[in-house]
Enzyme design. Structure first.
Site, PDB file in Angstrom:
ATOM      1  N   HIS A 138       6.040   1.867   7.642  1.00 52.57           N
ATOM      2  CA  HIS A 138       4.856   1.340   7.600  1.00 52.57           C
ATOM      3  C   HIS A 138       4.029   1.592   6.209  1.00 52.57           C
ATOM      4  O   HIS A 138       3.685   0.414   5.516  1.00 52.57           O
ATOM      5  CB  HIS A 138       3.859   1.525   8.608  1.00 52.57           C
ATOM      6  CG  HIS A 138       2.364   0.881   8.519  1.00 52.57           C
ATOM      7  ND1 HIS A 138       1.962  -0.299   8.942  1.00 52.57           N
ATOM      8  CD2 HIS A 138       1.474   1.536   7.856  1.00 52.57           C
ATOM      9  CE1 HIS A 138       0.922  -0.502   8.798  1.00 52.57           C
ATOM     10  NE2 HIS A 138       0.325   0.680   8.049  1.00 52.57           N
ATOM     11  N   GLU A 139       4.217   2.774   5.742  1.00 52.41           N
ATOM     12  CA  GLU A 139       3.405   2.993   4.423  1.00 52.41           C
ATOM     13  C   GLU A 139       4.268   2.490   3.302  1.00 52.41           C
ATOM     14  O   GLU A 139       3.665   2.018   2.537  1.00 52.41           O
ATOM     15  CB  GLU A 139       3.189   4.746   4.466  1.00 52.41           C
ATOM     16  CG  GLU A 139       2.478   5.342   5.437  1.00 52.41           C
ATOM     17  CD  GLU A 139       0.944   4.645   5.414  1.00 52.41           C
ATOM     18  OE1 GLU A 139       0.250   4.622   4.180  1.00 52.41           O
ATOM     19  OE2 GLU A 139       0.668   4.204   6.245  1.00 52.41           O
ATOM     20  N   HIS A 142       3.651  -1.039   2.447  1.00 50.92           N
ATOM     21  CA  HIS A 142       2.435  -1.296   1.609  1.00 50.92           C
ATOM     22  C   HIS A 142       2.919  -1.234   0.157  1.00 50.92           C
ATOM     23  O   HIS A 142       2.257  -1.997  -0.571  1.00 50.92           O
ATOM     24  CB  HIS A 142       1.359  -0.357   1.822  1.00 50.92           C
ATOM     25  CG  HIS A 142       0.592  -0.742   3.283  1.00 50.92           C
ATOM     26  ND1 HIS A 142       0.105  -1.727   3.311  1.00 50.92           N
ATOM     27  CD2 HIS A 142       0.247   0.030   4.257  1.00 50.92           C
ATOM     28  CE1 HIS A 142      -0.670  -1.814   4.572  1.00 50.92           C
ATOM     29  NE2 HIS A 142      -0.376  -0.583   5.195  1.00 50.92           N
ATOM     30  N   GLU A 196      -2.378  -4.947   7.279  1.00 51.72           N
ATOM     31  CA  GLU A 196      -1.759  -4.072   8.285  1.00 51.72           C
ATOM     32  C   GLU A 196      -0.726  -4.720   8.966  1.00 51.72           C
ATOM     33  O   GLU A 196       0.190  -4.327   9.560  1.00 51.72           O
ATOM     34  CB  GLU A 196      -2.910  -3.483   8.930  1.00 51.72           C
ATOM     35  CG  GLU A 196      -3.862  -2.456   8.314  1.00 51.72           C
ATOM     36  CD  GLU A 196      -2.889  -1.089   7.559  1.00 51.72           C
ATOM     37  OE1 GLU A 196      -2.005  -0.967   8.239  1.00 51.72           O
ATOM     38  OE2 GLU A 196      -3.645  -0.684   6.623  1.00 51.72           O
TER      39      GLU A 196
END
Length: 286
Positions: A138-139, A142, A196
Site C-alpha cells: 500500500h505504501e 503511493h 487511499e
C-alpha cells in the site's frame, strides 16, 4: 483513474504548488519593497522548494523520530520490501525504524527512484508476514503513483505551520486557531481521499488479492486502540489508517475515507491473498 493519469496529476499538483507559493512570496516582496524585493523573495522561495524536494523526506523522518534501519534487526523486512518494490516497479526504498510501539508505517520521498519507508516496532510485532507485505505494498503504491511527492510537500508545509503556532508564547492559542485551519485547508486542497482507495487497489493487485491488506488495516486499527499515540495531526495523510481521535483539531486534517468502505472494496477485490501469486500490476486502479 489510470496510473499514467494519476502520475501526471500528482506531478502537476507539485508544480502548481511551487508556482503558487513562489507567486505568493513574490507578492509579499513586491508589497514590501517593489520589483527587486519581489524577485529576491521569488528566488528564495524557489530555493526553499528545491530544498524540500531534495531533503524534505529527511526532514519528515527526523521530525517523526525515525532512524536508519539495520538489516540485522529484521532481515525479512528488507527482503519483503525488495520483493514488493519489484512487483510495483519502483526502486527499493531506504528503510527506517520508528522505536515506538504504536503500529504505523509511512513512506516519504520524491517518487519511484527515491523514497524512504519507515516502519514502527509496533507494526513489525502486530502484523503477520502476509499482512506486513500488503501494508508495505500500500505504501509503495503511493510511491508508484507519485502520491508520495505531493504528500511529502504538503505534510511538511502543514506541520511547519502547526509548529509555528508554538512560537507565539501567550499568543500560541490564537495562532493555532488561525494556522491550523489554514494548514488543514492546504492539506484538503491537494490531497484527495480517493488516493487511499486507489493505493489499496494497486496494492491488492500487486499482492494477489485484497484480503491480506484488509486484515492488515483492521489489525493496525485495533492495535492502535491499545497504544497511546501523540504526534502532529498534520501528519495524518502519511499513515495507512487515521491514527488520531476524531475530535478537536485532528478532525480538520482527516483525509482517509471510512475504514469500513476500504475494507468492503478490498474484500470485493478478493483474490488468493497470496502475495507470491502476483506477477504484474494492472494499469487501472479504481
Amino acid at each position: 483513474m489510470t496510473l499514467p493519469r494519476a502520475v501526471a496529476l500528482n506531478l502537476l499538483k507539485a508544480l502548481v504548488l511551487v508556482a503558487v507559493l513562489t507567486l505568493a512570496f513574490a507578492g509579499v516582496g513586491w508589497l514590501i519593497g517593489g520589483s527587486t524585493t519581489a524577485l529576491l523573495f521569488a528566488f528564495c522561495s524557489l530555493l526553499a522548494a528545491t530544498g524540500v524536494y531534495r531533503y524534505g523526506d529527511r526532514a519528515l523522518l527526523g521530525m517523526l523520530g525515525a532512524r536508519p534501519f539495520a538489516e540485522a534487526e529484521d532481515p525479512s523486512l528488507r527482503s519483503t520490501t525488495d520483493t514488493v518494490a519489484a512487483r510495483l516497479g519502483v526502486r527499493p526504498p531506504r528503510l527506517h525504524l520508528l522505536e515506538d510501539g504504536f503500529p504505523r508505517l509511512f513512506v516519504v520521498g520524491r517518487g519511484p527512484s527515491s523514497s524512504a519507508l519507515a516502519v514502527s516496532k509496533g507494526a513489525l510485532h502486530s502484523l503477520r508476514r502476509e499482512e506486513l507485505e500488503a501494508a508495505i505494498a500500500h505504501e509503495l503504491a503511493h510511491v508508484r503513483r507519485r502520491d508520495v511527492l505531493v504528500q511529502t510537500f504538503v505534510v511538511l508545509f502543514a506541520s511547519t505551520l502547526m509548529e509555528v503556532s508554538r512560537l507565539g508564547g501567550w499568543l500560541s492559542r490564537a495562532l493555532l486557531y488561525v494556522l491550523a485551519p489554514l494548514a488543514a485547508a492546504f492539506v484538503h486542497l491537494l490531497l484527495s481521499r480517493k488516493r487511499e482507495l486507489q493505493a489499496d487497489a494497486l496494492a491488492a493487485a500487486a499482492t494477489g488479492g485484497g484480503h491480506d491488506l484488509a486484515d492488515a488495516l483492521m489489525r493496525l486499527d485495533r492495535a492502535a486502540e491499545l497504544v497511546e499515540f501523540a504526534a502532529s495531526p498534520a501528519t495524518e495523510p502519511l499513515y495507512p489508517i487515521d491514527p488520531f481521535e476524531e475530535d478537536g483539531i485532528a478532525r480538520m486534517f482527516k483525509t482517509h475515507p471510512p475504514l469500513a468502505e476500504r475494507l468492503r472494496r478490498l474484500r470485493e477485490h478478493g483474490g488468493s491473498g497470496n502475495g507470491r501469486a502476483a506477477t504484474s500490476v494492472p494499469e487501472l486502479a479504481r
